[in-house]
Design a protein around this motif. Structure first.
Motif, PDB file in Angstrom:
ATOM      1  N   THR A 432       0.840  -1.210   0.000  1.00 25.48           N
ATOM      2  CA  THR A 432       0.000   0.000   0.000  1.00 25.48           C
ATOM      3  C   THR A 432       0.869   1.252   0.000  1.00 25.48           C
ATOM      4  OG1 THR A 432      -1.700  -1.219   1.233  1.00 25.48           O
ATOM      5  CG2 THR A 432      -1.879   1.180   1.204  1.00 25.48           C
ATOM      6  N   TYR A 433       1.933   1.233   0.793  1.00 18.50           N
ATOM      7  CA  TYR A 433       2.833   2.389   0.847  1.00 18.50           C
ATOM      8  C   TYR A 433       3.514   2.614  -0.508  1.00 18.50           C
ATOM      9  CZ  TYR A 433       6.900   5.258   1.936  1.00 18.50           C
ATOM     10  OH  TYR A 433       7.859   6.244   1.916  1.00 18.50           O
ATOM     11  N   ARG A 434       3.957   1.530  -1.118  1.00 18.84           N
ATOM     12  CA  ARG A 434       4.652   1.677  -2.411  1.00 18.84           C
ATOM     13  C   ARG A 434       3.692   2.072  -3.529  1.00 18.84           C
ATOM     14  NH1 ARG A 434       8.793  -3.378  -1.504  1.00 18.84           N
ATOM     15  NH2 ARG A 434      10.129  -2.255  -0.020  1.00 18.84           N
ATOM     16  N   ASP A 435       2.448   1.588  -3.461  1.00 24.44           N
ATOM     17  CA  ASP A 435       1.447   2.000  -4.460  1.00 24.44           C
ATOM     18  C   ASP A 435       1.124   3.483  -4.303  1.00 24.44           C
ATOM     19  OD1 ASP A 435       1.394  -0.561  -5.423  1.00 24.44           O
ATOM     20  OD2 ASP A 435      -0.511  -1.109  -4.464  1.00 24.44           O
ATOM     21  N   GLY A 436       1.136   3.957  -3.055  1.00 22.47           N
ATOM     22  CA  GLY A 436       0.949   5.381  -2.773  1.00 22.47           C
ATOM     23  C   GLY A 436      -0.404   5.932  -3.162  1.00 22.47           C
ATOM     24  N   ASP A 437      -1.459   5.125  -3.001  1.00 25.21           N
ATOM     25  CA  ASP A 437      -2.778   5.588  -3.424  1.00 25.21           C
ATOM     26  C   ASP A 437      -3.840   5.135  -2.432  1.00 25.21           C
ATOM     27  OD1 ASP A 437      -4.623   6.868  -4.965  1.00 25.21           O
ATOM     28  OD2 ASP A 437      -4.197   5.763  -6.813  1.00 25.21           O
ATOM     29  N   ASN A 438      -5.071   5.577  -2.680  1.00 26.36           N
ATOM     30  CA  ASN A 438      -6.191   5.229  -1.804  1.00 26.36           C
ATOM     31  C   ASN A 438      -6.471   3.727  -1.850  1.00 26.36           C
ATOM     32  OD1 ASN A 438      -6.434   7.964  -1.393  1.00 26.36           O
ATOM     33  ND2 ASN A 438      -8.114   8.219  -2.848  1.00 26.36           N
ATOM     34  N   ALA A 439      -6.889   3.185  -0.714  1.00 26.55           N
ATOM     35  CA  ALA A 439      -7.377   1.807  -0.641  1.00 26.55           C
ATOM     36  C   ALA A 439      -8.576   1.840   0.306  1.00 26.55           C
ATOM     37  CB  ALA A 439      -6.292   0.873  -0.108  1.00 26.55           C
ATOM     38  N   GLU A 440      -9.705   1.350  -0.163  1.00 25.49           N
ATOM     39  CA  GLU A 440     -10.959   1.514   0.576  1.00 25.49           C
ATOM     40  C   GLU A 440     -10.859   1.025   2.015  1.00 25.49           C
ATOM     41  OE1 GLU A 440     -15.744   0.550   0.086  1.00 25.49           O
ATOM     42  OE2 GLU A 440     -14.303  -0.321  -1.307  1.00 25.49           O
ATOM     43  N   LYS A 441     -11.223   1.885   2.927  1.00 27.13           N
ATOM     44  CA  LYS A 441     -11.244   1.611   4.366  1.00 27.13           C
ATOM     45  C   LYS A 441      -9.876   1.186   4.911  1.00 27.13           C
ATOM     46  CE  LYS A 441     -16.157   0.537   4.462  1.00 27.13           C
ATOM     47  NZ  LYS A 441     -16.476   1.921   4.796  1.00 27.13           N
ATOM     48  N   TYR A 442      -8.802   1.520   4.202  1.00 30.34           N
ATOM     49  CA  TYR A 442      -7.458   1.113   4.633  1.00 30.34           C
ATOM     50  C   TYR A 442      -6.430   2.234   4.457  1.00 30.34           C
ATOM     51  CZ  TYR A 442      -3.374  -1.923   5.255  1.00 30.34           C
ATOM     52  OH  TYR A 442      -2.205  -2.492   5.706  1.00 30.34           O
ATOM     53  N   ALA A 443      -6.506   2.976   3.343  1.00 31.73           N
ATOM     54  CA  ALA A 443      -5.514   4.023   3.081  1.00 31.73           C
ATOM     55  C   ALA A 443      -6.142   5.200   2.347  1.00 31.73           C
ATOM     56  CB  ALA A 443      -4.357   3.449   2.256  1.00 31.73           C
ATOM     57  N   TYR A 444      -5.561   6.385   2.613  1.00 36.96           N
ATOM     58  CA  TYR A 444      -6.052   7.597   1.952  1.00 36.96           C
ATOM     59  C   TYR A 444      -4.876   8.537   1.692  1.00 36.96           C
ATOM     60  CZ  TYR A 444      -8.652  11.869   0.958  1.00 36.96           C
ATOM     61  OH  TYR A 444      -9.131  12.997   0.355  1.00 36.96           O
ATOM     62  N   LEU A 445      -4.785   9.015   0.445  1.00 35.88           N
ATOM     63  CA  LEU A 445      -3.731   9.950   0.065  1.00 35.88           C
ATOM     64  C   LEU A 445      -4.267  11.371   0.239  1.00 35.88           C
ATOM     65  CD1 LEU A 445      -0.826  10.093  -1.049  1.00 35.88           C
ATOM     66  CD2 LEU A 445      -1.820  10.262  -3.346  1.00 35.88           C
ATOM     67  N   ALA A 446      -3.800  12.054   1.284  1.00 34.63           N
ATOM     68  CA  ALA A 446      -4.314  13.385   1.616  1.00 34.63           C
ATOM     69  C   ALA A 446      -3.439  14.472   1.013  1.00 34.63           C
ATOM     70  CB  ALA A 446      -4.372  13.554   3.129  1.00 34.63           C
ATOM     71  N   SER A 447      -4.070  15.510   0.511  1.00 36.41           N
ATOM     72  CA  SER A 447      -3.326  16.660  -0.003  1.00 36.41           C
ATOM     73  C   SER A 447      -2.880  17.540   1.161  1.00 36.41           C
ATOM     74  CB  SER A 447      -4.198  17.477  -0.952  1.00 36.41           C
ATOM     75  OG  SER A 447      -5.234  18.113  -0.217  1.00 36.41           O
ATOM     76  N   LEU A 448      -1.895  18.370   0.892  1.00 40.24           N
ATOM     77  CA  LEU A 448      -1.425  19.310   1.909  1.00 40.24           C
ATOM     78  C   LEU A 448      -2.567  20.206   2.374  1.00 40.24           C
ATOM     79  CD1 LEU A 448       0.738  20.712   3.588  1.00 40.24           C
ATOM     80  CD2 LEU A 448       1.412  21.999   1.550  1.00 40.24           C
ATOM     81  N   GLN A 449      -3.441  20.611   1.452  1.00 41.75           N
ATOM     82  CA  GLN A 449      -4.540  21.503   1.808  1.00 41.75           C
ATOM     83  C   GLN A 449      -5.517  20.811   2.773  1.00 41.75           C
ATOM     84  OE1 GLN A 449      -4.650  24.825   1.088  1.00 41.75           O
ATOM     85  NE2 GLN A 449      -6.250  24.722   2.664  1.00 41.75           N
ATOM     86  N   GLU A 450      -5.761  19.518   2.543  1.00 40.90           N
ATOM     87  CA  GLU A 450      -6.649  18.785   3.455  1.00 40.90           C
ATOM     88  C   GLU A 450      -6.067  18.747   4.873  1.00 40.90           C
ATOM     89  OE1 GLU A 450      -8.887  15.176   1.571  1.00 40.90           O
ATOM     90  OE2 GLU A 450      -6.985  15.401   0.499  1.00 40.90           O
ATOM     91  N   ILE A 451      -4.761  18.571   4.954  1.00 43.74           N
ATOM     92  CA  ILE A 451      -4.112  18.530   6.271  1.00 43.74           C
ATOM     93  C   ILE A 451      -4.182  19.919   6.920  1.00 43.74           C
ATOM     94  CG2 ILE A 451      -1.936  18.102   7.485  1.00 43.74           C
ATOM     95  CD1 ILE A 451      -1.299  16.012   5.305  1.00 43.74           C
ATOM     96  N   ARG A 452      -3.989  20.952   6.108  1.00 39.74           N
ATOM     97  CA  ARG A 452      -4.145  22.319   6.638  1.00 39.74           C
ATOM     98  C   ARG A 452      -5.567  22.532   7.162  1.00 39.74           C
ATOM     99  NH1 ARG A 452      -1.365  25.030   1.371  1.00 39.74           N
ATOM    100  NH2 ARG A 452       0.807  25.146   2.115  1.00 39.74           N
ATOM    101  N   ASP A 453      -6.550  22.062   6.396  1.00 39.29           N
ATOM    102  CA  ASP A 453      -7.958  22.228   6.791  1.00 39.29           C
ATOM    103  C   ASP A 453      -8.254  21.509   8.106  1.00 39.29           C
ATOM    104  OD1 ASP A 453      -8.351  23.721   4.530  1.00 39.29           O
ATOM    105  OD2 ASP A 453      -9.269  22.085   3.373  1.00 39.29           O
ATOM    106  N   ASN A 454      -7.451  20.478   8.411  1.00 36.70           N
ATOM    107  CA  ASN A 454      -7.596  19.742   9.668  1.00 36.70           C
ATOM    108  C   ASN A 454      -6.676  20.295  10.757  1.00 36.70           C
ATOM    109  OD1 ASN A 454      -9.589  17.574   9.556  1.00 36.70           O
ATOM    110  ND2 ASN A 454      -8.351  16.740   7.888  1.00 36.70           N
ATOM    111  N   ASP A 455      -6.184  21.536  10.548  1.00 38.46           N
ATOM    112  CA  ASP A 455      -5.291  22.185  11.529  1.00 38.46           C
ATOM    113  C   ASP A 455      -4.061  21.335  11.836  1.00 38.46           C
ATOM    114  OD1 ASP A 455      -6.864  24.499  11.810  1.00 38.46           O
ATOM    115  OD2 ASP A 455      -8.172  23.467  13.251  1.00 38.46           O
ATOM    116  N   TYR A 456      -3.559  20.636  10.825  1.00 41.42           N
ATOM    117  CA  TYR A 456      -2.329  19.831  10.916  1.00 41.42           C
ATOM    118  C   TYR A 456      -2.476  18.659  11.897  1.00 41.42           C
ATOM    119  CZ  TYR A 456      -0.589  23.878   8.420  1.00 41.42           C
ATOM    120  OH  TYR A 456      -0.429  24.881   7.498  1.00 41.42           O
TER     121      TYR A 456
END
Length: 506
Positions: A432-456
């Motif tokens: 999953t880490y090497r694929d670097g992409d979303n996996a349902e109910k297991y992994a999510y690739l978040a953008s920097l803006q999403e992390i900012r929106d979550n107050d880091y």
């Protein structure tokens, strides 16, 4: 007795040796005696195994065999062998003889068993009053020598194969002392499968320099080295570490010695207060890979001197006085090479979301685009704490500013007191880490803006949706079942009334 031996049988034999010491000295102290004797027995068996092979090949030619033995990876002076000590076990002075043997082995092998002049056996003396008066001490050590002479602890390479005897023995004893109430021991114990996972995620390459600034018995370092050998062949890498506790540093050095890891440097000292891995200009050395499982939320980590740190490690902020997690993280970040540097560190979940100074440090690390992945691990993986931990992966040069979140907290092998990651669990995380992409109910690739929106805030459930919808309940079917059960109950009541009447109860 040349059949293959299992680590389990070695572990059981080691645990039984503990009975010789119990009631005399503390577990932390006799653990050191047992592991040092294990080291002495192992190198004696390796030496004897090779000697026997030469004797079988060339006959009884002591001079020729002694000449051939000079090609061995280490030197074992005749009087320093376990077997020489065992032969004299009924004589007075066992403690003194064992200490002399260890000193002779150290002197005969030069720098392989020393770093910066410190003796590996400096903090370990068998000739100590901790074992009681001379007569009692001699009896205990005679029993220990007899324990290690048992067939179960025949550690010749022909029986042991590729087992990491010292490393596995160290981990086993630490684990058992921790689970039996010695919780402090658990601070320095990294489950083998977590070390395997870190080594897989960091993918060491030929030529890499690899550092663990809280290296314990150096098992994580050696697993990274093993990955290079397995995947690329050869030993074109260098291992570096630092360990604060003297006896644990000694076992790291013994471990390196036993595994022929000659291209290493393991320093003794407090990494935060007194980093020892420095270049010729007295600056922090930089490495391709930095990885560690530091003590969780260490109190009294060196806060008092951090604001004036000579190496500038805390320019992003000084971590809280009673929680040293970010002290280790910031140290590790500062020791990464500018281009190839990558890092994996095990942390408690509080590191992901705690505010105040830690929140500001976390924000700066994210805005500098250093954080690559957050991986949530199952609970009860680590002795000394039942809390779940996480792995943070940092990289100096990323291809984008996204962060991959993986929730691996629900997939594990359940044990009686401790959970484990299976080979399949590890493989799924790594893929999953090497694929670097979303996996349902297991992994999510978040953008920097999403992390900012979550107050880091890096709390994994904010990014990975593991919500499972409950199955819809058919209320009409439930009502029909209830009516049927009531009818059956009425029929039973009538039947019971009949029985009572027959017995004369109205």
């Amino acid at each position: 007795m040349n059949e293959k031996v299992s680590q389990d049988s070695i572990n059981k034999a080691l645990w039984s040796v503990c009975d010789t010491f119990r009631g005399t000295i503390s577990a932390d102290t006799y653990r050191d005696f047992i592991l040092t004797m294990l080291f002495l027995k192992y190198i004696s068996d390796v030496w004897q195994d090779h000697y026997d092979s030469y004797q079988k090949e060339h006959g009884d030619e002591p001079e020729l065999i002694n000449e051939l033995m000079k090609n061995e990876r280490f030197v074992l002076p005749p009087d320093a062998s376990f077997y020489a000590l065992y032969e004299r076990r009924f004589e007075a002075g066992n403690g003194e003889r064992i200490d002399q043997a260890l000193h002779a082995i150290e002197e005969a092998n030069g720098t392989k068993l020393k770093d910066s002049g410190k003796s590996v056996f400096q903090d370990i003396s068998f000739n100590t009053d901790k074992l009681g008066e001379e007569k009692q001490k001699n009896t205990i050590l005679r029993q220990v020598l007899e324990d290690f002479a048992k067939p179960e602890l025949n550690l010749k390479p022909s029986r042991v194969g590729s087992l990491d005897v010292i490393g596995n023995g160290y981990e086993y004893l630490i684990k058992n002392f921790a689970s039996n109430g010695g919780q402090k021991a658990g601070e320095f114990y990294t489950p083998p499968e977590v070390s395997d996972l870190l080594a897989e995620l960091l993918d060491p390459q030929p030529g890499d320099t690899i550092c663990d600034p809280a290296c314990g018995s150096a098992s994580l370092l050696m697993k990274c080295g093993r990955k290079v050998r397995e995947n690329h062949g050869g030993k074109n890498y260098a291992l570096y570490g630092q360990e604060a506790i003297g006896s644990t540093w000694s076992f790291a050095k013994m471990n390196m010695f036993l595994h022929g890891e000659d291209n290493h440097k393991i320093e003794w000292g407090d990494t935060i207060r007194n980093p020892k891995l420095l270049d010729k200009n007295a600056n922090l050395m930089l490495f391709d890979i930095v990885t560690a499982n530091p003590p969780f939320s260490l109190d009294k980590w060196g806060h008092e001197d951090a604001a004036h740190d000579h190496f500038g490690r805390f320019s992003r902020g000084v971590p809280p006085k009673t929680k040293g997690d970010y002290a280790f993280i910031l140290h590790m970040i500062e020791t990464l090479k500018p281009k190839s540097g990558r890092m994996g560190v095990v942390v408690p979940h509080g590191v992901l979301f705690r505010g105040s100074t830690e929140g500001k440090i976390r924000e700066k690390l994210i805005e500098e685009n250093l954080l690559d992945a957050v991986i949530g691990l199952p609970e009860k993986l680590f002795f000394g704490t039942g809390i779940p931990a996480a792995i943070l992966i940092f990289k100096k040069e990323k291809v984008d500013d996204n962060v991959l979140f993986i929730d691996a907290s629900r997939e594990f092998k359940s044990g009686k007191n401790q959970n484990q990651l299976s080979v399949e669990n590890i493989a799924k995380i790594v893929k999953t880490y090497r694929d670097g992409d979303n996996a349902e109910k297991y992994a999510y690739l978040a953008s920097l803006q999403e992390i900012r929106d979550n107050d880091y805030n890096l709390n994994i459930p904010r990014y990975v949706d593991t919500f499972e919808e409950e199955e819809e309940i058919d209320l009409m079917a439930v009502r029909a079942e209830r009516v049927k059960l009531e009818e059956e109950l009425d029929a039973l009541e009538v039947e019971m009334a009949g029985y009572l009447k027959e017995l004369g109860y109205e």
